[in-house]
Motif scaffolding. Structure first.
Motif, PDB file in Angstrom:
ATOM      1  N   GLN A  80     -44.432  99.801  52.953  1.00  0.00           N
ATOM      2  CA  GLN A  80     -44.349  98.352  52.775  1.00  0.00           C
ATOM      3  C   GLN A  80     -42.966  97.927  52.280  1.00  0.00           C
ATOM      4  O   GLN A  80     -42.416  96.942  52.757  1.00  0.00           O
ATOM      5  N   PHE A  81     -42.406  98.674  51.332  1.00  0.00           N
ATOM      6  CA  PHE A  81     -41.164  98.232  50.696  1.00  0.00           C
ATOM      7  C   PHE A  81     -39.911  98.959  51.176  1.00  0.00           C
ATOM      8  O   PHE A  81     -38.825  98.393  51.126  1.00  0.00           O
ATOM      9  N   PHE A  82     -40.047 100.195  51.601  1.00  0.00           N
ATOM     10  CA  PHE A  82     -38.851 101.000  51.848  1.00  0.00           C
ATOM     11  C   PHE A  82     -38.729 101.508  53.279  1.00  0.00           C
ATOM     12  O   PHE A  82     -37.959 102.418  53.546  1.00  0.00           O
ATOM     13  N   SER A  83     -39.447 100.919  54.209  1.00  0.00           N
ATOM     14  CA  SER A  83     -39.405 101.410  55.592  1.00  0.00           C
ATOM     15  C   SER A  83     -38.046 101.191  56.238  1.00  0.00           C
ATOM     16  O   SER A  83     -37.686 101.899  57.182  1.00  0.00           O
ATOM     17  N   ASN A  84     -37.276 100.228  55.750  1.00  0.00           N
ATOM     18  CA  ASN A  84     -35.951  99.975  56.327  1.00  0.00           C
ATOM     19  C   ASN A  84     -34.842 100.786  55.659  1.00  0.00           C
ATOM     20  O   ASN A  84     -33.678 100.619  55.993  1.00  0.00           O
ATOM     21  N   CYS A  85     -35.207 101.617  54.706  1.00  0.00           N
ATOM     22  CA  CYS A  85     -34.213 102.421  53.990  1.00  0.00           C
ATOM     23  C   CYS A  85     -34.095 103.776  54.687  1.00  0.00           C
ATOM     24  O   CYS A  85     -34.865 104.690  54.420  1.00  0.00           O
ATOM     25  N   THR A  86     -33.166 103.866  55.574  1.00  0.00           N
ATOM     26  CA  THR A  86     -32.967 105.128  56.276  1.00  0.00           C
ATOM     27  C   THR A  86     -31.832 105.876  55.604  1.00  0.00           C
ATOM     28  O   THR A  86     -30.858 105.275  55.160  1.00  0.00           O
ATOM     29  N   SER A  87     -31.974 107.166  55.548  1.00  0.00           N
ATOM     30  CA  SER A  87     -30.895 107.961  54.976  1.00  0.00           C
ATOM     31  C   SER A  87     -29.894 108.240  56.083  1.00  0.00           C
ATOM     32  O   SER A  87     -30.247 108.743  57.147  1.00  0.00           O
ATOM     33  N   GLU A  88     -28.667 107.901  55.813  1.00  0.00           N
ATOM     34  CA  GLU A  88     -27.618 108.138  56.790  1.00  0.00           C
ATOM     35  C   GLU A  88     -27.234 109.606  56.744  1.00  0.00           C
ATOM     36  O   GLU A  88     -26.964 110.150  55.686  1.00  0.00           O
ATOM     37  N   LYS A  89     -27.217 110.226  57.899  1.00  0.00           N
ATOM     38  CA  LYS A  89     -26.850 111.638  57.958  1.00  0.00           C
ATOM     39  C   LYS A  89     -25.337 111.753  57.846  1.00  0.00           C
ATOM     40  O   LYS A  89     -24.598 111.039  58.491  1.00  0.00           O
ATOM     41  N   VAL A  90     -24.915 112.664  57.017  1.00  0.00           N
ATOM     42  CA  VAL A  90     -23.490 112.880  56.805  1.00  0.00           C
ATOM     43  C   VAL A  90     -22.958 113.714  57.963  1.00  0.00           C
ATOM     44  O   VAL A  90     -23.533 114.739  58.317  1.00  0.00           O
ATOM     45  N   HIS A  91     -21.889 113.250  58.538  1.00  0.00           N
ATOM     46  CA  HIS A  91     -21.253 113.984  59.633  1.00  0.00           C
ATOM     47  C   HIS A  91     -20.093 114.779  59.043  1.00  0.00           C
ATOM     48  O   HIS A  91     -19.096 114.219  58.608  1.00  0.00           O
ATOM     49  N   TRP A  92     -20.276 116.099  59.003  1.00  0.00           N
ATOM     50  CA  TRP A  92     -19.258 116.969  58.430  1.00  0.00           C
ATOM     51  C   TRP A  92     -18.209 117.266  59.485  1.00  0.00           C
ATOM     52  O   TRP A  92     -18.524 117.512  60.638  1.00  0.00           O
ATOM     53  N   GLU A  93     -16.962 117.268  59.073  1.00  0.00           N
ATOM     54  CA  GLU A  93     -15.895 117.658  59.979  1.00  0.00           C
ATOM     55  C   GLU A  93     -14.868 118.473  59.215  1.00  0.00           C
ATOM     56  O   GLU A  93     -14.755 118.373  57.996  1.00  0.00           O
ATOM     57  N   ASP A  94     -14.144 119.302  59.952  1.00  0.00           N
ATOM     58  CA  ASP A  94     -13.127 120.154  59.340  1.00  0.00           C
ATOM     59  C   ASP A  94     -11.961 119.307  58.828  1.00  0.00           C
ATOM     60  O   ASP A  94     -11.657 118.258  59.383  1.00  0.00           O
ATOM     61  N   PRO A  95     -11.315 119.785  57.765  1.00  0.00           N
ATOM     62  CA  PRO A  95     -10.124 119.074  57.291  1.00  0.00           C
ATOM     63  C   PRO A  95      -8.999 119.234  58.311  1.00  0.00           C
ATOM     64  O   PRO A  95      -9.086 120.077  59.206  1.00  0.00           O
ATOM     65  N   PRO A  96      -7.933 118.465  58.177  1.00  0.00           N
ATOM     66  CA  PRO A  96      -6.790 118.609  59.090  1.00  0.00           C
ATOM     67  C   PRO A  96      -6.262 120.047  59.052  1.00  0.00           C
ATOM     68  O   PRO A  96      -6.396 120.754  58.048  1.00  0.00           O
ATOM     69  N   ASP A  97      -5.652 120.469  60.157  1.00  0.00           N
ATOM     70  CA  ASP A  97      -5.174 121.851  60.289  1.00  0.00           C
ATOM     71  C   ASP A  97      -4.236 122.266  59.163  1.00  0.00           C
ATOM     72  O   ASP A  97      -4.312 123.398  58.682  1.00  0.00           O
ATOM     73  N   GLU A  98      -3.362 121.356  58.717  1.00  0.00           N
ATOM     74  CA  GLU A  98      -2.412 121.711  57.663  1.00  0.00           C
ATOM     75  C   GLU A  98      -3.145 122.112  56.386  1.00  0.00           C
ATOM     76  O   GLU A  98      -2.804 123.094  55.724  1.00  0.00           O
ATOM     77  N   ILE A  99      -4.160 121.360  56.036  1.00  0.00           N
ATOM     78  CA  ILE A  99      -4.924 121.654  54.815  1.00  0.00           C
ATOM     79  C   ILE A  99      -5.749 122.917  55.009  1.00  0.00           C
ATOM     80  O   ILE A  99      -5.827 123.770  54.116  1.00  0.00           O
ATOM     81  N   LEU A 100      -6.355 123.054  56.179  1.00  0.00           N
ATOM     82  CA  LEU A 100      -7.174 124.225  56.460  1.00  0.00           C
ATOM     83  C   LEU A 100      -6.346 125.511  56.400  1.00  0.00           C
ATOM     84  O   LEU A 100      -6.759 126.501  55.780  1.00  0.00           O
ATOM     85  N   ILE A 101      -5.169 125.501  56.989  1.00  0.00           N
ATOM     86  CA  ILE A 101      -4.294 126.681  56.968  1.00  0.00           C
ATOM     87  C   ILE A 101      -3.890 127.015  55.534  1.00  0.00           C
ATOM     88  O   ILE A 101      -3.911 128.176  55.118  1.00  0.00           O
ATOM     89  N   THR A 102      -3.579 125.984  54.752  1.00  0.00           N
ATOM     90  CA  THR A 102      -3.200 126.203  53.351  1.00  0.00           C
ATOM     91  C   THR A 102      -4.365 126.813  52.576  1.00  0.00           C
ATOM     92  O   THR A 102      -4.181 127.764  51.801  1.00  0.00           O
TER      93      THR A 102
END
Length: 128
Positions: A80-102
Motif C-alpha cells: 500500500q505505501f511502498f510499492s513505488n519504492c524500487t531499489s536502483e541497481k548499482v552499475h559497477w564499472e572499472d576505474p579509468p586505466d590510469e588508476i587501475l594500472i597504478t
C-alpha cells in the motif's frame, strides 16, 4: 506434578486486531508527504510503532511474531505505501586505466622491493 498449560495461537483474534495497527500507521503516514514515503528517515518512528503494534497484538493472541499471517498483513501495508519504492541497481564499472594500472603496480613494486630487501639483508648477515 504440575500441569503446564499451553496457549494456542488465536489467529482469528490476531487477524481482527491487526487492522487497527494498519489504520494507526495509515493515520501517521498522512503526516508525511507521499513523495517522501521511500525515505525511511521520514517515518521511521511511525514504522517502529506499527511494528511494535503488530508484535503486541500477535502476542496478545498467544501467537508468535512474526508469523505467516502477520507477515501477510505487513506485506499488504508495504504494498500500500511502498510499492513505488524500487531499489536502483548499482552499475559497477572499472576505474579509468590510469588508476587501475597504478592500483595494480603499487603492490607489485612493493612486493619486489621487499623481496630484494630480504635477499640483500640475508646475504649481509655478518653486518647485522
Amino acid at each position: 506434578g504440575a500441569r503446564q498449560q499451553t496457549n494456542l495461537c488465536n489467529e482469528s483474534l490476531m487477524l481482527e486486531k491487526l487492522p487497527a495497527c494498519g489504520k494507526s500507521f495509515e493515520e501517521m503516514m498522512k503526516k508525511v508527504d507521499s513523495k517522501k514515503w521511500c525515505n525511511l528517515t521520514e517515518f521511521i518512528m511511525y514504522y517502529d510503532n506499527f511494528t511494535q503494534c503488530t508484535e503486541r497484538e500477535a502476542n496478545n493472541a498467544s501467537c508468535f511474531w512474526p508469523n505467516p499471517l502477520a507477515e501477510g498483513f505487513i506485506t499488504g501495508i508495504h504494498k500500500q505505501f511502498f510499492s513505488n519504492c524500487t531499489s536502483e541497481k548499482v552499475h559497477w564499472e572499472d576505474p579509468p586505466d590510469e588508476i587501475l594500472i597504478t592500483l595494480i603496480l603499487i603492490p607489485v613494486m612493493l612486493t619486489c622491493a621487499m623481496i630484494t630487501l630480504v635477499v640483500w639483508c640475508s646475504k649481509r648477515s655478518d653486518i647485522l
